[in-house]
Design an enzyme around this catalytic site. Sequence first.
Site, short mmCIF file in Angstrom:
data_model
loop_
_atom_site.label_atom_id
_atom_site.label_comp_id
_atom_site.label_asym_id
_atom_site.label_seq_id
_atom_site.Cartn_x
_atom_site.Cartn_y
_atom_site.Cartn_z
CB CYS A 114 53.14 41.21 70.81
SG CYS A 114 52.39 39.55 70.66
CG HIS A 255 56.71 41.19 68.23
ND1 HIS A 255 57.14 40.33 69.11
CD2 HIS A 255 55.64 40.83 67.91
CE1 HIS A 255 55.82 39.42 69.40
NE2 HIS A 255 55.10 39.76 68.48
CG ASN A 285 54.56 35.70 68.43
OD1 ASN A 285 55.02 36.31 69.43
ND2 ASN A 285 53.57 36.27 67.86
O1 UT7 Z 1 52.44 38.86 67.84
C1 UT7 Z 1 51.17 38.74 67.76
C2 UT7 Z 1 50.67 39.29 66.41
N1 UT7 Z 1 50.20 38.36 65.42
C3 UT7 Z 1 50.77 38.10 64.12
O2 UT7 Z 1 51.83 38.86 63.95
C4 UT7 Z 1 50.41 37.31 63.13
C5 UT7 Z 1 49.87 37.97 61.85
N2 UT7 Z 1 49.37 37.12 61.06
C6 UT7 Z 1 50.34 36.38 60.25
O3 UT7 Z 1 51.56 36.10 60.58
C7 UT7 Z 1 49.68 35.66 59.16
O4 UT7 Z 1 48.64 35.83 58.78
C8 UT7 Z 1 49.72 33.80 59.43
C9 UT7 Z 1 51.03 33.30 59.60
C10 UT7 Z 1 48.84 33.56 60.67
C11 UT7 Z 1 48.95 33.35 58.29
O5 UT7 Z 1 49.63 33.27 56.97
P1 UT7 Z 1 48.79 34.00 55.63
O6 UT7 Z 1 49.81 34.28 54.58
O7 UT7 Z 1 48.02 35.25 56.13
O8 UT7 Z 1 47.89 32.72 55.58
P2 UT7 Z 1 46.31 32.68 55.51
O9 UT7 Z 1 45.71 32.85 57.01
O10 UT7 Z 1 45.66 33.76 54.42
O11 UT7 Z 1 45.95 31.49 55.10
C12 UT7 Z 1 46.32 30.79 53.65
C13 UT7 Z 1 45.95 29.41 53.59
C14 UT7 Z 1 44.44 28.88 54.05
O12 UT7 Z 1 43.93 28.02 53.25
P3 UT7 Z 1 43.04 28.42 52.12
O13 UT7 Z 1 41.92 29.12 52.77
O14 UT7 Z 1 43.70 29.32 51.16
O15 UT7 Z 1 42.75 27.20 51.60
C15 UT7 Z 1 44.65 28.69 55.36
O16 UT7 Z 1 43.68 27.53 55.90
O17 UT7 Z 1 46.82 28.68 54.41
C16 UT7 Z 1 46.05 27.70 55.28
N3 UT7 Z 1 46.76 27.64 56.48
C17 UT7 Z 1 47.78 26.56 56.62
N4 UT7 Z 1 48.15 25.68 55.80
C18 UT7 Z 1 49.11 24.82 56.42
C19 UT7 Z 1 46.61 28.26 57.60
N5 UT7 Z 1 47.64 27.82 58.53
C20 UT7 Z 1 48.16 26.72 57.86
C21 UT7 Z 1 49.18 25.94 58.58
N6 UT7 Z 1 49.61 24.88 57.57
N7 UT7 Z 1 49.56 25.84 59.73
#
Ligand code: UT7
Length: 336
Positions: A114, A255, A285
């Site tokens: 990125c 970004h 993204n």
């Molecule tokens: O440009 C490249 C660099 N990358 C980034 O900038 C990405 C950085 N990370 C993020 O933007 C975030 O971490 C994400 C958007 C990827 C995830 O958001 P989060 O608030 O960190 O969620 P999480 O990974 O902590 O997941 C929370 C919950 C989990 O369920 P449990 O374990 O709490 O039951 C996930 O399984 O949300 C669940 N989850 C979803 N639920 C519905 C993960 N993806 C999804 C989804 N829909 N698509």
Amino acid sequence: MPKKAYISAVSHYVPEKVLTNFDLEKMVDTSDEWIRTRTGIRERHILEPGKATSDMGAEAVKKLCQNRGIDPMEIDGIIVATVTPDMFFPSTGNLVQEKSGAKNAWSFDIAAACSGFIYSLSVAAQFIVAGTAKKIVVVGADKMSAITNYRDRNTCVLFGDAAGAVLLEPTEDENVGIMDFLLYSDGSGADFLKMKAGGSLYPASLETVANDWHFIYQDGKSVFKFAVTKMAEVSVDILEKNGLQGNDLTLFVPHQANLRIIDAAVKRLGIDYDRVMINIDRYGNTTAATIPLALSEAYLEGRLDIGDLVLFATFGGGFTWASSLLRWGIPKPDGK
Ligand code: UT7
């Protein structure tokens, strides 16, 4: 007055097909509400089968030349930032060169995830300042759909396809041009965001395919923590280094990976939202394309005028992070 590089044209290309959050609800266990509140994304664009990153890049380069009123034959060099090259080699830069008719240009790729666009811009600017080239195109292009696993809800809601491009030329006008760059990397972050197979470590095999190792893997939480801190830090640091403050900015072009990460940087900069370019809601993204795509849309909306102070900031796989500060050098589009 020493020569500086300035952005003399900007363009973008986005494929027609749109994949909405509601479409994704039918593919994986997710919801429009989850995606919007956690990321800010509503939809993303997906390139048709049979087309590749170089096709989007070449379209952006052709538009760039039209916008500047030049023939592609006048381009001295093309640098393509991408993590989704058409193939390992030749470089996507070579393919963009051929498809855009820029027959006199040398070309190569830069892989910095990125951060690829800002890294490439910094390389192109050195050629211009050194006087060894007069017209260099920097393309940020990624067909993320090619490496996205549409069975993995953790990643498939995040990414989209697009290309953006800028033309760099020399200027002696002290009121315009690229002023500074900050580039960083930390290889200890390599395992948090990667495509594991297909390279020399794990060449394609039945096992790599069966294990889904040809798709993006991301430890979202770890990347998020790193991104929130580093994108804000690299934004504030480059301003301080140049004796400037957030409120001196006309436009912050971050970004576009997650609206919550952009929010954190905006708070640290202490600027109002009307000085921030956001289009993650419509494109998701697009990796190396996010900044030139956002810049191109901001320009077309009439949000930039000669001499305006613009900040780019990014972070991503590697880990890598970077920023750049510049004064805008293109008059507003007609009627804006
Ligand atoms: O440009 C490249 C660099 N990358 C980034 O900038 C990405 C950085 N990370 C993020 O933007 C975030 O971490 C994400 C958007 C990827 C995830 O958001 P989060 O608030 O960190 O969620 P999480 O990974 O902590 O997941 C929370 C919950 C989990 O369920 P449990 O374990 O709490 O039951 C996930 O399984 O949300 C669940 N989850 C979803 N639920 C519905 C993960 N993806 C999804 C989804 N829909 N698509």
